[in-house]
Write a protein that holds these residues in place. Structure first.
Motif, PDB file in Angstrom:
ATOM      1  N   VAL A 205      -5.749 -12.299  -3.840  1.00  0.00           N
ATOM      2  CA  VAL A 205      -4.578 -11.707  -3.675  1.00  0.00           C
ATOM      3  C   VAL A 205      -4.423 -10.502  -3.184  1.00  0.00           C
ATOM      4  N   ARG A 206      -5.471  -9.733  -3.291  1.00  0.00           N
ATOM      5  CA  ARG A 206      -5.457  -8.364  -2.833  1.00  0.00           C
ATOM      6  C   ARG A 206      -5.476  -8.436  -1.187  1.00  0.00           C
ATOM      7  N   ARG A 207      -6.265  -9.293  -0.760  1.00  0.00           N
ATOM      8  CA  ARG A 207      -6.376  -9.531   0.838  1.00  0.00           C
ATOM      9  C   ARG A 207      -5.169 -10.396   1.623  1.00  0.00           C
ATOM     10  N   GLN A 208      -4.545 -11.175   0.835  1.00  0.00           N
ATOM     11  CA  GLN A 208      -3.468 -11.943   1.235  1.00  0.00           C
ATOM     12  C   GLN A 208      -2.394 -11.903   0.433  1.00  0.00           C
ATOM     13  N   SER A 209      -1.093 -12.067   1.426  1.00  0.00           N
ATOM     14  CA  SER A 209       0.078 -11.944   0.671  1.00  0.00           C
ATOM     15  C   SER A 209       0.445 -12.968   0.150  1.00  0.00           C
ATOM     16  N   PHE A 210       0.163 -13.566  -0.977  1.00  0.00           N
ATOM     17  CA  PHE A 210       0.619 -15.025  -1.476  1.00  0.00           C
ATOM     18  C   PHE A 210       1.882 -14.765  -2.133  1.00  0.00           C
ATOM     19  N   ASP A 211       2.886 -15.933  -1.794  1.00  0.00           N
ATOM     20  CA  ASP A 211       4.217 -15.836  -2.318  1.00  0.00           C
ATOM     21  C   ASP A 211       4.177 -16.511  -3.893  1.00  0.00           C
ATOM     22  N   ARG A 221      -7.394 -23.554 -25.339  1.00  0.00           N
ATOM     23  CA  ARG A 221      -8.300 -22.265 -25.343  1.00  0.00           C
ATOM     24  C   ARG A 221      -8.310 -21.565 -24.230  1.00  0.00           C
ATOM     25  N   ARG A 222      -7.729 -21.863 -23.316  1.00  0.00           N
ATOM     26  CA  ARG A 222      -7.700 -21.013 -21.685  1.00  0.00           C
ATOM     27  C   ARG A 222      -6.411 -20.066 -21.863  1.00  0.00           C
ATOM     28  N   LEU A 223      -5.463 -20.309 -22.943  1.00  0.00           N
ATOM     29  CA  LEU A 223      -4.334 -19.476 -22.865  1.00  0.00           C
ATOM     30  C   LEU A 223      -4.435 -18.004 -22.864  1.00  0.00           C
ATOM     31  N   ALA A 224      -5.172 -17.699 -23.790  1.00  0.00           N
ATOM     32  CA  ALA A 224      -5.350 -16.237 -23.949  1.00  0.00           C
ATOM     33  C   ALA A 224      -6.114 -15.434 -22.608  1.00  0.00           C
ATOM     34  N   SER A 225      -7.063 -16.222 -22.106  1.00  0.00           N
ATOM     35  CA  SER A 225      -7.352 -15.350 -20.957  1.00  0.00           C
ATOM     36  C   SER A 225      -6.510 -15.672 -19.793  1.00  0.00           C
ATOM     37  N   LEU A 226      -5.727 -16.682 -19.772  1.00  0.00           N
ATOM     38  CA  LEU A 226      -4.687 -16.957 -18.676  1.00  0.00           C
ATOM     39  C   LEU A 226      -3.705 -15.863 -18.749  1.00  0.00           C
ATOM     40  N   THR A 227      -3.383 -15.461 -19.981  1.00  0.00           N
ATOM     41  CA  THR A 227      -2.324 -14.369 -20.090  1.00  0.00           C
ATOM     42  C   THR A 227      -2.738 -12.916 -19.578  1.00  0.00           C
ATOM     43  N   ASP A 228      -4.047 -12.678 -19.839  1.00  0.00           N
ATOM     44  CA  ASP A 228      -4.782 -11.528 -19.135  1.00  0.00           C
ATOM     45  C   ASP A 228      -4.799 -11.745 -17.599  1.00  0.00           C
ATOM     46  N   LEU A 229      -5.411 -12.744 -17.173  1.00  0.00           N
ATOM     47  CA  LEU A 229      -5.510 -13.070 -15.665  1.00  0.00           C
ATOM     48  C   LEU A 229      -4.123 -13.044 -14.850  1.00  0.00           C
ATOM     49  N   ILE A 230      -3.152 -13.514 -15.580  1.00  0.00           N
ATOM     50  CA  ILE A 230      -1.832 -13.553 -14.605  1.00  0.00           C
ATOM     51  C   ILE A 230      -1.315 -11.892 -14.555  1.00  0.00           C
ATOM     52  N   ALA A 231      -1.542 -11.223 -15.741  1.00  0.00           N
ATOM     53  CA  ALA A 231      -1.090  -9.725 -15.749  1.00  0.00           C
ATOM     54  C   ALA A 231      -1.996  -8.940 -14.653  1.00  0.00           C
ATOM     55  N   ASP A 232      -3.287  -9.444 -14.481  1.00  0.00           N
ATOM     56  CA  ASP A 232      -4.185  -8.647 -13.457  1.00  0.00           C
ATOM     57  C   ASP A 232      -3.804  -9.018 -12.149  1.00  0.00           C
ATOM     58  N   ARG A 234      -1.164 -10.265 -11.020  1.00  0.00           N
ATOM     59  CA  ARG A 234       0.198  -9.530 -10.596  1.00  0.00           C
ATOM     60  C   ARG A 234       0.070  -8.078 -10.164  1.00  0.00           C
ATOM     61  N   GLN A 235      -0.732  -7.336 -10.823  1.00  0.00           N
ATOM     62  CA  GLN A 235      -1.194  -5.829 -10.581  1.00  0.00           C
ATOM     63  C   GLN A 235      -1.814  -5.734  -9.413  1.00  0.00           C
ATOM     64  N   SER A 236      -2.934  -6.647  -9.214  1.00  0.00           N
ATOM     65  CA  SER A 236      -3.742  -6.601  -7.954  1.00  0.00           C
ATOM     66  C   SER A 236      -3.177  -7.101  -6.872  1.00  0.00           C
ATOM     67  N   SER A 237      -2.130  -7.865  -6.772  1.00  0.00           N
ATOM     68  CA  SER A 237      -1.456  -8.468  -5.572  1.00  0.00           C
ATOM     69  C   SER A 237      -0.784  -7.513  -4.642  1.00  0.00           C
ATOM     70  N   CYS A 238      -1.146  -7.703  -3.275  1.00  0.00           N
ATOM     71  CA  CYS A 238      -0.558  -6.983  -2.337  1.00  0.00           C
ATOM     72  C   CYS A 238       0.939  -7.283  -2.180  1.00  0.00           C
ATOM     73  N   ASN A 239       1.353  -8.316  -2.693  1.00  0.00           N
ATOM     74  CA  ASN A 239       2.869  -8.549  -2.562  1.00  0.00           C
ATOM     75  C   ASN A 239       3.448  -8.510  -4.176  1.00  0.00           C
ATOM     76  N   ALA A 240       4.105  -7.258  -4.152  1.00  0.00           N
ATOM     77  CA  ALA A 240       4.535  -7.190  -5.494  1.00  0.00           C
ATOM     78  C   ALA A 240       5.504  -8.115  -5.932  1.00  0.00           C
ATOM     79  N   GLY A 241       6.104  -9.191  -5.207  1.00  0.00           N
ATOM     80  CA  GLY A 241       7.068 -10.046  -5.680  1.00  0.00           C
ATOM     81  C   GLY A 241       6.399 -11.429  -5.982  1.00  0.00           C
ATOM     82  N   ILE A 242       5.079 -11.310  -6.072  1.00  0.00           N
ATOM     83  CA  ILE A 242       4.501 -12.775  -6.125  1.00  0.00           C
ATOM     84  C   ILE A 242       4.845 -13.624  -7.487  1.00  0.00           C
TER      85      ILE A 242
END
Length: 289
Positions: A205-211, A221-232, A234-242
């Motif tokens: 997501v840093r290299r490509q502008s995903f919509d 059991r993946r929900l807790a890690s998914l919450t953190d992953l989605i937040a990360d 969004r922060q890393s994405s080169c598209n602020a509106g992903i």
């Protein structure tokens, strides 16, 4: 003809041919515990992202009279995924499409039900784990091949770009593959990365502008890690509106979980996912305009 069920030709950025790209694929060991087997059957073989709605709800009135015939066809086809080679299976599917079945018909009324039936047969000890693995592999090959043949023109370079993936550790790539194919047929550029790590997703997501990023989740059991992953992401994405879309069994059971993990929208199946994704993107683009 590419018979590899886990990789197709295409560019790494998804912009050259509009095809699905799987940039990160690693072999998974076969489950050795009952819990692992259960996850495989329910997630990989019975993808809830695609089977949340009963197939009968999607039958047009003209097809209801043929329901018994269709069920028999699914049974025969499921058995053939174990016994036959790939080419005869593909020929059968292409014949159905020549007779008028659409790509959606093939997926919802033949391939997905056949996968579900294989899972039921395994649960009833009517086939072995090896049989199920072979059948599922051939079904996934068919999805890729049929998708290639009826994809039409490559999406526009300006078409929205979506990343389809799983939370690291989750396993049900067949449903994810079918969902990505639906988006591709609707004109989206798609990248399929079921085995990507959190770090690899961040790099993408840093290299490509995903919509859009679409997650399918089976394991609660993946929900807790998914919450953190989605937040990360969004922060890393080169598209602020992903945008972030989620689906799968854990959200079917409790749709409110979508908001809890930080997603924009939850979808029950690919049809709904496509409509909601397009609406979500329109809202996001309006917000950032």
């Amino acid at each position: 003809m590419n018979l590899n069920p886990f990789r197709r030709g295409g560019s790494q950025d998804g912009d050259k041919d509009g095809g699905i790209v799987i940039p990160f694929v690693r072999p998974r060991p076969a489950p050795t515990t009952p819990e692992g087997m259960a996850r495989l059957i329910e997630g990989e073989i019975i993808p809830r992202l695609l089977l949340a709605h009963d197939a009968g709800d999607r039958l047009e009135p003209r097809r209801e009279a043929r329901l018994e015939t269709r069920q028999h066809r699914v049974e025969l086809f499921a058995a053939r995924t174990i016994s036959d080679e790939f080419e005869p299976l593909l020929d059968f599917v292409l014949e159905r499409m020549d007779e008028g079945d659409s790509f959606a018909d093939v997926c919802f009324e033949l391939l997905a039900p056949a996968a579900r039936l294989l899972g039921e047969w395994w649960s009833d000890d009517r086939c072995t784990f090896a049989d199920v693995t072979v059948g599922l592999c051939r079904l996934q090959q068919i999805v890729h091949e049929v998708g290639d043949r009826c994809s039409g023109a490559a999406p526009s370079p300006d078409a929205p770009l979506a990343l389809f993936t799983l939370p690291p550790g989750d396993q049900h790539a067949f449903g994810l593959t079918l969902a990505a194919e639906f988006f591709r047929h609707a004109g989206w550029r798609t990248v399929l990365a079921p085995d990507a790590t959190a770090g690899e997703l961040g790099d993408m997501v840093r290299r490509q502008s995903f919509d859009l990023i679409a997650f399918s989740v089976l394991d609660e059991r993946r929900l807790a890690s998914l919450t953190d992953l989605i937040a990360d992401l969004r922060q890393s994405s080169c598209n602020a509106g992903i945008g972030v879309l989620v689906g799968g069994r854990v959200f079917d059971e409790a749709p409110s979980r979508a908001t809890e993990v930080g997603a924009d929208v939850y979808a029950r199946d690919p049809d709904e996912a496509l409509k909601l994704a397009e609406g979500t993107l329109a809202d996001i683009h309006h917000h950032f305009a």
